[in-house]
Design an enzyme around this catalytic site. Structure first.
Site: not given
Ligand code: UDX
Length: 435
Positions: A152, A258
């Site tokens: 992440r 991602c």
């Molecule tokens: C993600 C995956 O978690 C990771 O395993 C993969 O390798 C890359 O993509 P990342 O994109 O860095 O990681 O962020 P993450 O913390 O997973 O959040 C992703 C997005 O979802 C963010 O925009 C966050 O705001 C959103 N999100 C996350 C929600 O809207 N609701 C949630 O409950 C969790």
């Protein structure tokens, strides 16, 4: 082992630094001159918690160095890890041009046997294709392994050392064992499988996480219509061990480099293989609509958008990063400006990246209080801790009627804000106002 890591983005640089800290001899290959000169002069080109310390130690211990000469770097390599970008094309297809370029160079320069480890996220079937098109034609034996990452952004170093699993896709057990040696100092389940399955694990994992987010956002949207409160519903749903509490946070939905890319990439691969992945199409559509929902909420509570002054708190796609790729705030601000609103926005880290992506009329500042001056509404787009703990009494004093708050991450305290005289509106909770 002697390892070459190609592509010094947040995945490649974290991998290079952490592998060097494990004692391997690592060369990071970066073709962008500005990025390379920063890396060689001790400046990290990106922010990742804890990376600076690992980077300094490994450069000082001479376990890590950087170059732009891939051919020279692979002369002594045991393992070549490909971590170049695989961005989305407009039609959702994954752009593999960097992977092809690097694979071609590796094959031309190969003068001894080594292992190619694919760390970049590539669609299922890519590994087989690369072996057929490139690696099987080299003049020396080149083994190929799919080794997807699950890092992440912002906490990638922690995630490197605390993975839920390490996945290795390979055609022969001996090569798989050699690649698993890279992670001998990491406690985690290690699973080996064929190449295409390993590629699918990555896409299926990200698509499922995105599905959870769009699912809870649909439930939240329905909660508003039936008078339920998502902040009570989601935690209780997540108490089911089969569901789990994570990724059930309703709001503006997902952004980043991602989830948007991988969901669209998997949708494209599905269509390309003659399958219509309808559930995934819905996940993508729901996520895109959440941004429009935020604009509709502002329009409704302000009685229109023309000439209205709106403050947006947060530009990064999530807290603790300066990354604005596919960030909800960027799309929302563009919509608001197109609808005639005056917009100002604040973010602790992402202003520099956002400036080039926003209309020049949008006022930007790292100081939230500055952008709140005279605002009639505020949208919390990114749940930065420092925005959660703002002096909301002071905020009220800076703003003007009708003191609307749209909480894009359901991160604020509705009761406290209503008490202060704000009109509070979240996602999946009914609007609250005093009286
Ligand atoms: C993600 C995956 O978690 C990771 O395993 C993969 O390798 C890359 O993509 P990342 O994109 O860095 O990681 O962020 P993450 O913390 O997973 O959040 C992703 C997005 O979802 C963010 O925009 C966050 O705001 C959103 N999100 C996350 C929600 O809207 N609701 C949630 O409950 C969790």
């Amino acid at each position: 082992m002697k390892i070459v890591v190609v592509g010094m983005g947040y995945v490649g640089l974290v991998a290079a630094c952490c592998l060097a800290r494990s004692g391997h001899q690592v060369i990071g290959v970066e073709s962008a001159p500005e990025k390379l000169s920063k890396l060689r002069s001790g400046i990290l080109p990106l922010y990742e918690e804890g990376l600076e310390e690992v980077y300094r130690k490994t450069v000082e211990s001479q376990h890590l160095s950087f170059t732009d000469d891939l051919r020279e770097a692979i002369e002594v390599a045991d393992i070549i890890m490909i971590a170049v970008g695989t961005p989305s094309l407009p039609d959702g297809r994954v752009d593999l041009s960097q992977v092809y370029e690097v694979s071609g160079t590796i094959c031309e320069a190969a003068d001894h046997p080594f292992i190619v480890v694919m760390k970049s996220t590539v669609p299922p079937g890519t590994g087989k294709y690369l072996i057929e098109r490139f690696f099987s034609k080299a003049r020396v034996p080149i083994s190929y392994v799919s080794n997807p990452e699950f890092l992440r952004e912002g906490i990638a170093v922690w995630d490197w050392y605390h993975p839920d699993r390490i996945v290795v896709g390979c055609d022969d057990a001996r090569t798989a064992e050699k690649v698993l040696e890279l992670y001998s100092d990491i406690e985690a389940p290690k699973v080996t499988m064929d190449i295409t399955s390993a590629e699918m694990v990555k896409y299926a994992s990200n698509a499922f996480l995105a599905t959870k987010i769009s699912f809870i956002n649909e439930i939240a949207n329905l909660c508003e219509l039936v008078g339920a409160d998502i902040k009570a519903v989601a935690p209780a749903v997540g108490m089911d061990k089969r569901i789990g509490p994570h990724f059930l946070q309703a709001g503006l939905g997902y952004g980043g480099s991602c989830f948007p890319k991988d969901t669209k990439g998997l949708d494209f691969v599905s269509t390309f293989n003659g399958y219509s992945f309808n559930l995934l199409k819905a996940v993508i559509e729901v996520n895109a609509k959440q941004r429009i929902l935020a604009v509709r909420k502002l329009h409704k509570l302000l009685g229109g958008l023309v000439g209205r002054r709106i403050a947006v708190l947060g530009l990064a796609f999530k807290p603790n990063t300066d990354d604005i790729r596919e960030a909800p705030a960027i799309d929302i601000i563009r919509y608001l400006v197109d609808e005639g609103a005056e917009v100002a926005a604040a973010d602790p880290l992402a202003i520099r990246n956002a400036a080039s992506q926003l209309p020049p009329c949008v006022k930007l500042s790292p100081d939230p209080y500055e952008v709140l001056h005279g605002a009639q509404a505020v949208l919390l787009a990114t749940e930065w801790p420092q925005f959660i703990v703002l002096d909301w009494g002071k905020v009220k004093g800076l703003m003007r009627e009708p003191f609307v708050i749209v909480d894009g991450r359901n991160a604020l305290d509705p009761e406290k804000l209503t008490e202060l005289g704000f009109i509070y509106c979240g996602f999946g909770v009914l609007p609250k106002f005093r009286g």
